[in-house]
Design a protein around this motif. Sequence first.
Motif, PDB file in Angstrom:
ATOM      1  N   LYS A  49      41.787  32.766  33.704  1.00  0.00           N
ATOM      2  CA  LYS A  49      43.387  32.394  33.816  1.00  0.00           C
ATOM      3  C   LYS A  49      43.944  33.457  34.764  1.00  0.00           C
ATOM      4  CE  LYS A  49      45.485  31.949  29.742  1.00  0.00           C
ATOM      5  NZ  LYS A  49      45.919  32.259  28.405  1.00  0.00           N
ATOM      6  N   ARG A  50      44.919  33.273  35.152  1.00  0.00           N
ATOM      7  CA  ARG A  50      45.695  34.083  36.087  1.00  0.00           C
ATOM      8  C   ARG A  50      46.729  35.034  35.051  1.00  0.00           C
ATOM      9  NH1 ARG A  50      47.586  33.589  41.433  1.00  0.00           N
ATOM     10  NH2 ARG A  50      46.600  31.403  41.405  1.00  0.00           N
ATOM     11  N   PRO A  51      46.754  36.187  35.348  1.00  0.00           N
ATOM     12  CA  PRO A  51      47.663  37.003  34.656  1.00  0.00           C
ATOM     13  C   PRO A  51      49.143  36.665  34.613  1.00  0.00           C
ATOM     14  CG  PRO A  51      46.148  38.638  36.031  1.00  0.00           C
ATOM     15  CD  PRO A  51      46.100  37.013  36.298  1.00  0.00           C
ATOM     16  N   GLU A  52      50.067  36.635  33.587  1.00  0.00           N
ATOM     17  CA  GLU A  52      51.311  36.268  33.729  1.00  0.00           C
ATOM     18  C   GLU A  52      51.892  37.383  34.381  1.00  0.00           C
ATOM     19  OE1 GLU A  52      52.696  35.544  29.550  1.00  0.00           O
ATOM     20  OE2 GLU A  52      50.958  34.061  29.274  1.00  0.00           O
ATOM     21  N   VAL A  53      53.342  37.231  34.855  1.00  0.00           N
ATOM     22  CA  VAL A  53      54.015  38.272  35.580  1.00  0.00           C
ATOM     23  C   VAL A  53      53.986  39.443  34.865  1.00  0.00           C
ATOM     24  CG1 VAL A  53      56.098  38.746  36.532  1.00  0.00           C
ATOM     25  CG2 VAL A  53      55.168  36.605  37.068  1.00  0.00           C
ATOM     26  N   SER A  54      54.366  39.424  33.557  1.00  0.00           N
ATOM     27  CA  SER A  54      54.671  40.585  32.579  1.00  0.00           C
ATOM     28  C   SER A  54      53.239  41.265  32.608  1.00  0.00           C
ATOM     29  CB  SER A  54      54.931  40.108  31.252  1.00  0.00           C
ATOM     30  OG  SER A  54      54.269  39.450  30.448  1.00  0.00           O
ATOM     31  N   MET A  55      52.204  40.593  32.431  1.00  0.00           N
ATOM     32  CA  MET A  55      50.788  41.566  32.501  1.00  0.00           C
ATOM     33  C   MET A  55      50.561  41.816  33.665  1.00  0.00           C
ATOM     34  SD  MET A  55      49.616  41.074  29.452  1.00  0.00           S
ATOM     35  CE  MET A  55      50.878  40.336  28.011  1.00  0.00           C
ATOM     36  N   ALA A  56      50.893  41.427  34.869  1.00  0.00           N
ATOM     37  CA  ALA A  56      50.453  41.891  36.124  1.00  0.00           C
ATOM     38  C   ALA A  56      51.299  43.239  36.443  1.00  0.00           C
ATOM     39  CB  ALA A  56      51.034  40.702  37.290  1.00  0.00           C
ATOM     40  N   ILE A  57      52.737  43.132  35.915  1.00  0.00           N
ATOM     41  CA  ILE A  57      53.645  44.040  35.973  1.00  0.00           C
ATOM     42  C   ILE A  57      53.161  45.547  35.434  1.00  0.00           C
ATOM     43  CG2 ILE A  57      55.778  45.386  35.580  1.00  0.00           C
ATOM     44  CD1 ILE A  57      56.888  42.382  36.522  1.00  0.00           C
ATOM     45  N   GLN A  58      52.502  45.211  34.155  1.00  0.00           N
ATOM     46  CA  GLN A  58      51.753  46.251  33.292  1.00  0.00           C
ATOM     47  C   GLN A  58      50.698  46.784  33.861  1.00  0.00           C
ATOM     48  OE1 GLN A  58      50.457  44.553  29.567  1.00  0.00           O
ATOM     49  NE2 GLN A  58      50.149  46.789  28.694  1.00  0.00           N
ATOM     50  N   LEU A  59      49.845  45.900  34.388  1.00  0.00           N
ATOM     51  CA  LEU A  59      48.647  46.387  35.073  1.00  0.00           C
ATOM     52  C   LEU A  59      49.016  47.393  36.282  1.00  0.00           C
ATOM     53  CD1 LEU A  59      45.414  46.188  35.717  1.00  0.00           C
ATOM     54  CD2 LEU A  59      46.162  44.447  37.292  1.00  0.00           C
ATOM     55  N   CYS A  60      50.134  46.912  37.021  1.00  0.00           N
ATOM     56  CA  CYS A  60      50.621  48.005  38.171  1.00  0.00           C
ATOM     57  C   CYS A  60      51.126  49.219  37.575  1.00  0.00           C
ATOM     58  CB  CYS A  60      51.749  47.254  38.929  1.00  0.00           C
ATOM     59  SG  CYS A  60      51.292  45.618  39.915  1.00  0.00           S
ATOM     60  N   ARG A  61      52.088  49.121  36.530  1.00  0.00           N
ATOM     61  CA  ARG A  61      52.333  50.409  35.976  1.00  0.00           C
ATOM     62  C   ARG A  61      51.312  51.253  35.481  1.00  0.00           C
ATOM     63  NH1 ARG A  61      57.558  47.372  32.869  1.00  0.00           N
ATOM     64  NH2 ARG A  61      59.001  47.833  34.695  1.00  0.00           N
ATOM     65  N   ASN A  62      50.535  50.637  34.829  1.00  0.00           N
ATOM     66  CA  ASN A  62      49.458  51.479  34.179  1.00  0.00           C
ATOM     67  C   ASN A  62      48.335  52.138  35.071  1.00  0.00           C
ATOM     68  OD1 ASN A  62      50.578  50.947  31.826  1.00  0.00           O
ATOM     69  ND2 ASN A  62      48.820  49.925  30.940  1.00  0.00           N
ATOM     70  N   THR A  63      48.102  51.534  36.421  1.00  0.00           N
ATOM     71  CA  THR A  63      47.068  51.796  37.311  1.00  0.00           C
ATOM     72  C   THR A  63      47.643  52.005  38.822  1.00  0.00           C
ATOM     73  OG1 THR A  63      46.908  49.473  37.999  1.00  0.00           O
ATOM     74  CG2 THR A  63      45.531  49.988  36.133  1.00  0.00           C
ATOM     75  N   HIS A  64      48.804  51.995  39.041  1.00  0.00           N
ATOM     76  CA  HIS A  64      49.457  52.519  40.216  1.00  0.00           C
ATOM     77  C   HIS A  64      49.231  51.609  41.208  1.00  0.00           C
ATOM     78  CE1 HIS A  64      51.029  55.934  37.989  1.00  0.00           C
ATOM     79  NE2 HIS A  64      49.774  56.064  37.416  1.00  0.00           N
TER      80      HIS A  64
END
Length: 96
Positions: A49-64
């Motif tokens: 599966k491709r991460p949904e936009v909200s999950m991708a944004i969460q990944l960016c916030r948590n991991t920089h």
Amino acid sequence: MADGGDSLEDIGRCIRDLREAMGYDKASLFAEFMGWPPPQLSNYETGQKRPEVSMAIQLCRNTHVTLNWIHVTLNWIYEVNPRASAGYCKSYPGSP
């Protein structure tokens, strides 16, 4: 990565590489850090599966990392930590 790096497999590889670079050898611990069920992370890492936009944004916030990094495979070490030496990136909050 003939497709420019944004196939599901490429995105999954980026997420797995990021997890491992942060020192999370066990996917379940990274899933907990992200607040995701382990099967969800597995689906992303294996290209199911491709991460949904909200999950991708969460990944960016948590991991920089940037959204660009997730969807276009670049030289990850400079996107994650420009001052890190090649192959080493374990200095983020929440990493084990």
